[in-house]
Each structure stands twice: as structure tokens, then as C-alpha cells.
Enzyme design. Sequence first.
Site, short mmCIF file in Angstrom:
data_model
loop_
_atom_site.label_atom_id
_atom_site.label_comp_id
_atom_site.label_asym_id
_atom_site.label_seq_id
_atom_site.Cartn_x
_atom_site.Cartn_y
_atom_site.Cartn_z
N GLU A 182 0.83 -1.20 0.00
CA GLU A 182 0.00 0.00 0.00
C GLU A 182 0.87 1.26 0.00
OE1 GLU A 182 -3.74 1.84 2.60
OE2 GLU A 182 -2.92 -0.14 3.05
N GLY A 231 -4.59 9.07 12.13
CA GLY A 231 -4.94 9.10 13.54
C GLY A 231 -4.27 8.00 14.33
N ALA A 232 -4.01 6.85 13.68
CA ALA A 232 -3.45 5.70 14.39
C ALA A 232 -2.03 5.36 13.97
CB ALA A 232 -4.34 4.48 14.19
N SER A 233 -1.65 5.65 12.75
CA SER A 233 -0.33 5.20 12.27
C SER A 233 0.40 6.30 11.52
CB SER A 233 -0.49 3.97 11.37
OG SER A 233 -1.23 4.31 10.21
N LEU A 234 1.66 6.05 11.33
CA LEU A 234 2.56 6.96 10.63
C LEU A 234 3.27 6.15 9.54
CD1 LEU A 234 4.35 9.63 10.46
CD2 LEU A 234 5.82 8.53 12.16
N GLN A 235 3.39 6.73 8.36
CA GLN A 235 4.03 6.01 7.26
C GLN A 235 5.00 6.92 6.52
OE1 GLN A 235 1.77 4.50 3.63
NE2 GLN A 235 2.26 2.56 4.62
#
Length: 598
Positions: A182, A231-235
Site C-alpha cells: 500500500e 490518527g493511528a499510524s505513521l508512514q
Amino acid sequence: RYLARAEELTATDTEDSSLNYGVVVDCGSSGSRAFVYFWPPHNGNPHDLLDIRQMRDRSSRPVVKKIKPGACCPSRAAAPSAPRRDGAGWLTAPSPPGISVTAAAPEQATAYVRPLLRFAAEHVPARKHRETPLYILCTAGMRLLPERQQAAILEDLVRNVPLEFDFLFSKSHAEVISGKQEGVYAWIGINFVLGRFDHEDEEDAVVTVALGEQGKSLVRKRTVGILDMGGASLQIAYEVPDSGAISSPQQVRVRPRAQPLPSRDCCRPWTSLCQQEEAAKSLLAEFNLGCDVQHAGHVYRVYVNTFLGFGGNFARQRYEEHVLNQTFVHSRLHSQQTGLSPEMPFLDPCLPVGLEDTVVKGGQTLYMRGRGDWQACAKLLQPLLAGSNGSHASLVETYKAPIDFSNSEFYGFSEFFYCTEDVLRLGGQYSAPTFTSAAQEYCSQRWEVLTQRFRGGLYSAHADQHRLKYQCFKSAWMYQVLHEGFQFPLDYASLRTAQLVYDREVQWTLGAILYKTRFLPLRDLRQESIRQAHGSWLRLSFVYNHYLFFACILVVALAIVLYLLRLRRIHRRQLRLAQHTLLWLDKVVVPLGQGSVP
């Protein structure tokens, strides 16, 4: 280039029979969306990619449709549950309301996507259905399911979708993609829209890319990296030009010199070097976007990593839990009541001055009041970069491929844009000193002043009470992630925060269809070569026939001449014979006549 961008915003000409179409269904965790793309025939240059664009209807709106389970499967769909805390107190993700709701009844999977496929079928010309590829790609919600349930859902799609729709769809077109895939697709989509795969354009900066282990290199247009904080993860995803990046001495933990280096085949428990190297390889994706596998012009090596728990909202919850635990321990040791009552609240540097808030966990309540100290807030957040109790990966210790900050460019999306634009109005080109100054000024204001400014319309139309309340915290968290976690220099001037690219939202599905259809230009190239060969044969045949025609005429003329010459020769021979006969008659016949006279 700019004319082409303007054309992308106009309605798609469905009467043009030369256009090709493709459909991508994004089965996400909060619902599913169908995107319809189109592209003209390939230009014939094997080094160029397909010019894929999102289809637009007659009103020039993007052809995209989103559904949630309740819209198609009312008997099976469950309402999305609220976020909940696990036994350790961590906030866990709500149960996914996407296609994974059909896990208990996988025969409902086709019914779930049917509205999306009908929508796509209505917009793609009917004459093009059989040659239009369809890809059904499932993301986070499906990844949470056991493999057995994933396989059952995909099997139902592969078996039943072709019975109802004529799209080009096979088993390989339905899959559950990883977070790494993704991220790669998102990176491809952004760089494609920015024109970074067009190597013939020399206007932009370039970079030298190492190719394989033969020591060869290639100079081509520089790509951009992407930063995305939800809101929940960083990529994060960016190209790694150096093929030896995983062996960088700055990225691998150094062991004491007295201890020998173990072989790759016998990693010892006392060292994590081998595990780190394998983890580093797993974070690098190398792929070829070109249609010619022998040509390295579109071979890219991309570092992709996702950090769960490092998104803006989860980071705030981790911070509150950390403060709650520390406050209660400190109160017990020093017999204080700080944070245990509204009269003696914990003074939170990450909230605006005077704003009151409460944190409830395990029957305990922490009372907080903002004191608006941005510098102190950033300092308190630094330990959170290292994760906590093994529940989250460490942003500091996790392998990150080296970045050449002197020759690189990044785009920041989602929270990176909201933090800089919604309240501070600094979206676009990022400057650390300017951002820091504006964030400090905001945090130091009283809550009453901020709400008054909000009601006066001084902030972005997208700003709300939640943004005002946690802007101080999120700006400090973004700063720490960027400069302490990813080690971006404070004077780095090549980061741009954005929500749209050239006035349009870029989805990872664009990168997915670019990658999935990368070999389709071979079809157009073969057809073109056949047409060229046929054309050259016709030209050769035309010339050859002319020569053959003249040769035949020459042969016929020569035959006629030879025939006439032969006739002339026969005629002359007959004349000679006639003359000899007359002479013989004169000499023989006449004397005999004379001898018969008496």
C-alpha cells in the site's frame, strides 16, 4: 505539461474507441471504494509509462463510489464499534466495518462489492467491458482476519464476479495487499502525478541511482518521498538511490570489538545484527515500472515503513496514559494530590492555557489543566518516540534507510498538512523556525482567546473544536517525529505539506493500477510493430510488383521479337528452297523436253 493537467479535469470522452479503461476496488477497513481509470493508447516509446488518468463523468466529477456494509448487506453488516481499550490499557482499533464483515459468511462477499461493480459497469462503455481489467484489493481490515477467512472471501469473489460482470478478472486480480504494498502504491501515485517518472523532461532536479552490483549507475529525475500521519499510524516512503544502503554503518548496531562477527548462517541470541539486516531488507521494495524488464530506466528501490501507534490521536492517548501513570506514582511517593482532583489538576504543557480536560483509565481519573508551554510539551513527548513496553515499534531505533537531505524532496500529507494549515495557516513549504514560532504563539494563548478567534473565522474552514483543543499537542508531536524520529535537519527546505496535488486528491489505487498494468504497453508495441511490418511489406510488395510487371512485359516483348525473327528466318529459308527448285527444273526438266523432238 500544464495543458495535460488541465485536460485531466475535463469529462472523459467515452465515444473515443481508442481509450482503454481499468477499475480498482479499494476494500478498506472503514468501507470500500471503486475507482475508474482510463488511458489512451501507448505512445510507442518503450521507456514511457501509460498515461493513466482518473475517469470523469459528464459533469467533470471523478468517477468514484464509496459504500459501507450497511448499504449492501443489511442482514450481515454490523455497526462499527467504538474504539476500546485492551487489558493493558492501550486503545485498540475498532472492529473493521469493511468487506471483512463477510468473514462469517464469505458467500456474501460478491453481494458486498456488487453496487461498486455496477457503478463501474455503468460508466465504462459496454463495448470495452471484456478488455477492462478489474482489481479488487483489500487492505487493513482484511489483514486482521485469519488467512482461512481471507481465502474464503477472495474465492467467492473470483468464482462469482465473472458470472455477473464481463470485466477482465482472474484469481490474481483479487488479493489482500500488505501495508508495504500500500505504501509503495501511494509512492508511485504521487510521483506519477508530479511527473517524476518522465525522464525526458530535464527541468527538475536529478539523482544518480546505482543499478545492481555491477557498479553501473543512471542519472534520472529525482523522485519525492512521502510522509503520511493518520490518527493511528505513521508512514514514510522514499527512494533509496544507493544499493548498499542496508549495510550503512550508521544504521546497524555496532558490537564490541572483542566479540567476533558471527556468520550469516548462525546468528546468536546475544546479537541482533542479523535480525536488523533482514528487517532492513524487508523494508526495501525494488520493482520495475517499465514494460521492458531488460531496461533499468524505471527500476526503483523504495524504503517503506509503517509505525502503528504513532498517529496523532494514538500518540495523544499514549501520552495521557504515560502522564496518568507518572502522576499517580509521583503522588504516592510524595503524598501529593496533584491531578487527583479538579482543585489540584495536572498542569499539561500540551494543552492551551486554561483548558480543562480529564483522562479516565481503569477506574482512575486524571484532572488536567492546560498551561500552554510548547517547548516543555515537545520535551515530554520525546520518550514516546521509543515506543512503550514492546507494544509499539521504536521510531528512533527502527532501521531507516539513509536520506541525502542535500538532494531530496518530501511531501507531507494528512496530519502534517492539518497541523500546519488548519490553525497556523502555514501549509505548503515547511520551515522549522517559522512553524516553531507559530506553534509556540498558539499554545501560549488562553483557551477563551482561541475559541473567540475560531468563532471569528480566523482559522481554516476545516478546523473544529477538536483541532483547537489538540493543536498544541499535535504540532509538538509532528515536530518530534520529523526532527527527532526521522532526523530531518532543522534547516531542511524541501518539505511541502499538502492535501491535494495539482488540485486533486491522489489515492494509492492510482499507483496500484500503474503497477498492475505496466506490461500492457507491450501489447500496443507489438501491434505497432505488426502495423509497421505490414506497411513496409506493402511498400516492398508495391515496388516488387512494379518490377515484376515490367519484367513480364519485357519477357513478352522479347518472346514476340524472337518469334518474329524466327518467322523471318523460316520465310527466308522457304524462299531459298523455292529458288533452288526453279533452277533444278530449268536444268533438268527443259533438256528432257528437248530430247523428245523428232
